[in-house]
Design an enzyme around this catalytic site. Structure first.
Site, mmCIF file in Angstrom:
data_model
loop_
_atom_site.group_PDB
_atom_site.id
_atom_site.type_symbol
_atom_site.label_atom_id
_atom_site.label_comp_id
_atom_site.label_asym_id
_atom_site.label_seq_id
_atom_site.Cartn_x
_atom_site.Cartn_y
_atom_site.Cartn_z
ATOM 1 N N ASP A 1 0.837 -1.211 0.000
ATOM 2 C CA ASP A 1 0.000 0.000 0.000
ATOM 3 C C ASP A 1 0.874 1.263 0.000
ATOM 4 O O ASP A 1 1.662 1.471 0.918
ATOM 5 C CB ASP A 1 -0.892 -0.058 1.249
ATOM 6 C CG ASP A 1 -2.015 0.937 1.228
ATOM 7 O OD1 ASP A 1 -2.008 1.829 0.377
ATOM 8 O OD2 ASP A 1 -2.899 0.814 2.095
ATOM 9 N N ASP B 1 -10.598 3.979 -1.479
ATOM 10 C CA ASP B 1 -11.204 2.937 -0.642
ATOM 11 C C ASP B 1 -12.725 2.857 -0.794
ATOM 12 O O ASP B 1 -13.410 3.877 -0.832
ATOM 13 C CB ASP B 1 -10.888 3.210 0.838
ATOM 14 C CG ASP B 1 -9.414 3.019 1.148
ATOM 15 O OD1 ASP B 1 -8.616 2.864 0.202
ATOM 16 O OD2 ASP B 1 -9.065 3.042 2.337
HETATM 17 C C1 GLA Z 1 -5.512 2.214 2.669
HETATM 18 C C2 GLA Z 1 -5.979 1.066 1.782
HETATM 19 C C3 GLA Z 1 -7.027 0.265 2.535
HETATM 20 C C4 GLA Z 1 -6.421 -0.269 3.837
HETATM 21 C C5 GLA Z 1 -5.887 0.887 4.671
HETATM 22 C C6 GLA Z 1 -5.106 0.391 5.876
HETATM 23 O O1 GLA Z 1 -6.529 3.132 2.920
HETATM 24 O O2 GLA Z 1 -6.485 1.545 0.570
HETATM 25 O O3 GLA Z 1 -7.475 -0.814 1.736
HETATM 26 O O4 GLA Z 1 -5.408 -1.178 3.521
HETATM 27 O O5 GLA Z 1 -5.012 1.702 3.896
HETATM 28 O O6 GLA Z 1 -4.528 1.422 6.602
#
Ligand code: GLA
Length: 496
Positions: free
Chosen positions: A262, A322
């Site tokens: 990520d 997200d």
């Molecule tokens: C980002 C990702 C999510 C999750 C969070 C965790 O927002 O896009 O899917 O993994 O981080 O902190």
């Protein structure tokens, strides 16, 4: 004399009220780690300059006002091509610095207390130049879109060893595994601090990752983990920056089968144009670690990742920000997939984010739509609910074998939009053996009569038609097929 006295008083006040130095706010997170915010400040009379490091963010102070003991600081950082700004109020009180942040122009957040920290503690690491580009060998995994579970949507920071074991138990026994769900993926907040040799350790929530992997493997399932190419993850935990090869080896030794990587804290160090090289570094590290590990890229669909994801060894890549457990969020993400069909193929998939099915923010009809749309897209199916406590309608939606068969079809061709009229859309997907699937989607507030012309679907003659949610064969009708589609619902068919 009077002037001198007031001058001395002012000078003394200024000297006493100096914010200069390194300050830390340490908030224990209940897992042996602390969330640390560092304010590295330099006060020059009525001006304060410096940096603020918080979770995944690293800001430079651009403006200050107030003084001599209370300041408003406006700090900024570049995030890709856009600037993020944040406002802090800081107030010196003896040995303490009281800090509040104004969140999105709203009310000030809670009062946080910073204490003086040794110079250099929490300093942002120096930039490591990204490598030159080359192609990472494909790992021959994910021939169909990965299926499994991920902790984030439901658990956020509350995931731990016991809950992951419980999820694995449920998945292995309730029909999920039998329906194809395989990966049990731990998202952010498992990380502890590195040891003296730089090896990553799990935090107190995960006493023994190897033992957990053995347990999950014992259920015939696979274990996934999460990290970031930055120094910190999105939740502010330890990332893999500068430790890529070492972390890949550690994960392989633990028995990890899937890594979600990520972007998060990498945004402070690298530009979007450098993302490919940065992801390639972990792709190489996983390849060198010698264990088959699915590589999941998570950088929110920036920098046209679908064009270079396979080059860095990626098996799937997020295409958007997200998801949240709301109908407009799910549909908004779906809408962004329209042009991406050419980039999906066996081994590498567009990832419109994890499922929200069963998390409570949508109706069962909307969750059936979510499952149908993800399947017509050949999207990874990563359940995001608490599998230990799942009402049977939710389990039925997640384990509809006929819908899953569309998602997992061996041809690996992502569906495309066939037609659109107001709130009604028809999506079609080519399946192996010359079969096809369609979704009749009704976004409207009322049920709608929808019609598919067989000639538009490329069918000559009378096809054999199956309704995948009714789980029954249905009559093809004449030259066209008509059905009443409920509000926010779908009719999903396969035919040949
Ligand atoms: C980002 C990702 C999510 C999750 C969070 C965790 O927002 O896009 O899917 O993994 O981080 O902190």
């Amino acid at each position: 004399m009077k002037i001198l006295a007031s001058f001395l008083l002012l000078a003394a006040t200024l000297a006493a009220a100096d914010l200069t130095g390194n300050w830390v706010i340490a908030q224990p997170q209940g897992d042996g780690t602390s969330r640390r915010t560092y304010l590295n400040l330099k006060q020059d009379g009525q001006q304060v300059a410096g940096t603020i490091r918080i979770t995944q963010f690293y800001y430079t102070i651009k403006e200050s006002s107030g003084g001599p003991e209370s300041f408003t600081l406006i700090a900024a950082m570049m995030d890709g091509h856009s600037e993020r700004r944040v406002t802090y109020q800081v107030r010196l009180a003896g040995d303490e610095l009281h800090v509040t942040t104004t969140i999105r122009g709203g009310a000030p957040g809670p009062d946080m207390v910073a204490h003086r920290a040794p110079a250099g503690e929490g300093a942002y690491p120096a930039r490591i130049a990204p490598p030159a580009l080359h192609k990472v060998p494909a790992n021959s995994l994910a021939k169909t879109p990965p299926m499994g579970w991920n902790s984030w949507n439901k658990f956020h920071g509350r995931v731990d060893d016991a809950s992951v074991r419980g999820i694995a138990d449920a998945m292995a026994s309730d029909g999920m595994k039998a329906a194809g769900y395989l990966y049990v993926n731990i998202d952010d907040t498992w990380q502890g601090e590195r040891d003296a040799a730089g090896n990553i350790r799990s935090n107190q929530k995960f006493p023994d990752m190897k033992a957990l992997a053995d347990y999950v493997h014992g259920k015939g399932l696979k274990l996934g983990i999460y990290s970031s190419p930055g120094p910190n993850t999105c939740a502010g935990y330890e990332g893999s920056y500068g430790h890529e090869a070492q972390d890949a080896k550690t994960w392989a030794a633990w028995g990890i089968d899937y890594v979600k990587y990520d972007w998060c804290g990498a945004r402070n160090i690298y530009t979007d144009e450098e993302m490919q090289a940065v992801y390639q570094k972990m792709g190489d590290a996983l390849h060198a670690a010698g264990r088959p590990i699915v590589f999941s890229l998570c950088q929110y669909g920036r920098a046209d990742v679908w064009k270079w994801g396979p080059e860095v060894g990626g098996n799937l890549w997020r295409t958007t920000g997200d998801i949240s457990d709301r109908w407009p969020s799910m549909l908004g993400i779906f809408d962004k997939q329209v042009d991406l069909a050419p980039y999906a193929a066996p081994g590498h998939w567009n990832d419109p984010d994890m499922l929200e099915i069963g998390n409570g923010g949508m109706t069962d009809a909307e969750y059936r739509t979510h499952m149908s749309l993800w399947s017509i897209l050949a999207a990874p199916l990563l359940a995001g609910n608490d599998l230990r406590d799942m009402p049977s309608p939710v389990l039925d939606i997640l384990t509809n074998r006929e819908v899953i068969a569309v998602d997992q079809d061996a041809l690996g061709k992502q569906g495309r939009r066939l037609s659109q009229s107001g709130d009604q859309e028809i999506w079609i997907r080519d399946l192996s053996g010359g079969a096809k699937a369609v979704v009749l989607l009704n976004r409207g507030a009322d049920a709608a009569r929808m019609t598919l012309k067989w000639s538009d679907a490329g069918v000559r003659g009378k096809p054999k038609v199956r309704d995948l949610w009714a789980r029954q064969d249905v009559a093809a009708g004449g030259p066209e097929f008509s059905a009443t589609v409920p509000s926010h619902g779908v009719v999903m068919l396969s035919f040949r």
